[in-house]
Enzyme design. Structure first.
Site, PDB file in Angstrom:
ATOM      1  N   SER A 246      50.477 -10.907  12.059  1.00  0.00           N
ATOM      2  CA  SER A 246      49.401 -11.832  12.414  1.00  0.00           C
ATOM      3  C   SER A 246      49.994 -12.933  13.285  1.00  0.00           C
ATOM      4  O   SER A 246      51.157 -13.302  13.126  1.00  0.00           O
ATOM      5  CB  SER A 246      48.814 -12.423  11.133  1.00  0.00           C
ATOM      6  OG  SER A 246      48.271 -13.699  11.394  1.00  0.00           O
TER       7      SER A 246
ATOM      8  N   GLU B 147      42.936   0.961  10.465  1.00  0.00           N
ATOM      9  CA  GLU B 147      41.670   0.273  10.738  1.00  0.00           C
ATOM     10  C   GLU B 147      41.047   0.736  12.049  1.00  0.00           C
ATOM     11  O   GLU B 147      39.841   0.945  12.153  1.00  0.00           O
ATOM     12  CB  GLU B 147      41.896  -1.240  10.787  1.00  0.00           C
ATOM     13  CG  GLU B 147      42.231  -1.840   9.430  1.00  0.00           C
ATOM     14  CD  GLU B 147      42.678  -3.281   9.563  1.00  0.00           C
ATOM     15  OE1 GLU B 147      41.817  -4.129   9.838  1.00  0.00           O
ATOM     16  OE2 GLU B 147      43.882  -3.548   9.413  1.00  0.00           O
TER      17      GLU B 147
END
Ligand code: ARG
Length: 461
Positions: free
Chosen positions: A277, A290
């Protein structure tokens, strides 16, 4: 700008129409099929005495030169030439002169495009199948590596019964196996060659369509010229098969994502296959899973797109059908990428055996086995179910697992329990007693792995 079809026109084409009408930006990827198809067609024309042998040679050499130019990036694709078929023919005229005009004898762009796109999707379907085989090999490898690892099996995402991790993996093996066989049947069903259908009604020339079919690796020519140029069911069918593969991948992705959470921590992803991140330093995100899950949306969308385009189109060719390509190309590109990145990621996962094992104490995974124990001692299963329900409720109140109960406590619920009850309901026993054909016991999973290997060996790809 001269057009191939300019004869009956008196004005230049409107520029915006040219842009709107063109498919060259996306159909250029079928250049190889277009050229291969044209070479086969020209050979047939020469064989039938429709064009001269030396004309055929010129045409074939010119086409091969064009292929080379395209592959070297020297070919100029231009919007004014509309599509790949006319771009190539125009260039052929520049190279070999007016004899290039003979190539289109007994042919229409309608049967030409039907051929090109059919050959293209068949080629790509084979590629998808090869990637699925690689996925299957990774699944077999993991199933063998982690054969004995026991995980909770779920229904409603609530803990249900213990199963082998390898059994879980082999469930996906079965799904992808069916996807592979779907592709096999797809290839078999569309093993018919449409060229020679002409614009819609066949042609007045004495063609040998069987020869062209053979040259292009098809078993036979299509039977009805109208159908040959009208239908795009083969595109719809591949879009559907890709949607099913994507659905399978998306379910698997969802599980990978869940298994990677701190709450589960069943598996770890390799650093090379995870992302971080920009703000939270601790994050390790399962982006691949994802994104594979996310791509399912556009892949379903492509299926709905082509189904809707084809709905209510009268026979035969309509320009609407030019809309058949971008969606299926997009589905093909994305499913190939998804399968490949997914099996590469999967191959590097590691399983947190200990963490899984300790977490298995909660959730009453062996409750069914306690009921089965009673049923095997002649208690009707419905009654056994009720008794164990009461045991679970008792344990919940006392915040213990069934395995923590003493024999005297079992006797509060039924005197059928003997002192073998605890050894009968260990997690390992729960798994290995599920020995019915197709069940989760090690023996069964070993059979599945063996059968899986045999299946892959029989494939001819
Ligand atoms: N670019 C067209 C397509 O993709 C080729 C066929 C055009 N045929 C025609 N009669 N306009 O469908």
């Amino acid at each position: 700008m001269k057009k191939m079809w300019e004869g009956r026109f008196h004005k230049e084409t409107n520029k915006l129409l040219e842009k709107f009408n063109a498919s060259i930006t996306f159909d250029k990827r079928m250049y190889e099929e277009d050229i291969t198809g044209s070479i086969a067609h020209s050979r047939m024309l020469a064989k039938q005495g429709i064009i001269a042998e030396h004309e055929q040679k010129d045409i074939e050499n010119g086409l091969l030169q064009i292929k080379d130019e395209i592959e070297k990036g020297e070919f100029e694709f231009r919007i004014e030439d509309e599509d790949i078929h006319m771009s190539i023919e125009k260039r052929l005229t520049q190279i070999i002169g007016s004899v290039a005009g003979k190539l289109h004898t007994a042919r229409s762009r309608n049967d030409q495009v039907a051929l090109d796109v059919r050959m293209y999707v068949r080629k790509e379907a084979r590629e998808i199948s090869k990637l699925l085989v690689k996925m299957e090999n990774v699944l077999l490898g993991l199933a063998e590596k982690y054969k004995n690892v026991i995980i909770p099996g779920y229904t409603h995402l609530q803990r249900a019964q213990p199963i082998l991790f390898s059994h879980h993996l082999m469930a996906y093996f079965q799904m992808f196996k069916r996807d592979i066989s779907r592709i096999e049947y797809f290839l078999e069903r569309y093993d018919e060659m449409p060229l020679g259908a002409g614009a819609l009604a066949g042609t007045t020339f004495d063609l040998d369509r069987h020869f062209v079919a053979k040259e292009l690796g098809f078993s036979k020519p299509t039977e009805n010229s109208l159908d040959s140029v009208s239908d795009r069911d083969f595109i719809i069918e591949l879009a559907m098969i890709i949607s099913v593969i994507s659905m399978h991948l998306s379910r698997f992705s969802e599980e990978i994502i869940i298994w990677c959470t701190s709450e589960f921590s069943f598996i770890n992803l390799d650093d090379a296959f995870a992302t971080g991140s920009s703000i939270m330093p601790q994050k390790k995100n399962p982006d691949i899973a994802e994104l594979v899950r996310g791509k399912t949306g556009r892949i379903y969308g492509n299926l709905m797109g082509i189904l809707t385009t084809m709905k209510a189109l009268p026979l035969a060719y309509n320009k609407d059908m030019q809309e058949d390509k971008e969606g299926i190309f997009d589905s093909i590109d994305n499913i190939k990428l998804s399968i490949e990145i997914f099996y590469l990621m999967l191959d590097t996962i590691t399983v947190n055996n200990e963490k899984i094992y300790t977490s298995m104490r909660a959730g009453f995974l062996n409750a069914t086995d306690v009921a089965d124990y009673l049923a095997k001692h002649n208690v009707p299963f419905r009654q056994a179910h009720k008794i164990v329900g009461e045991i679970v409720s008792y344990c919940e109140d006392k915040k213990i697992a069934i395995d923590d109960m003493k024999l005297e406590e079992f006797h509060k619920f039924s005197d059928v329990f003997k002192d073998d009850i605890l050894s009968e309901i260990t997690i390992e026993n729960c798994v290995n007693k599920r020995n019915s054909y197709g069940g989760t016991s090690i023996k069964n999973v070993e059979i599945q792995i063996e059968n899986g290997k045999k299946f892959l060996e029989t494939l001819e790809i």
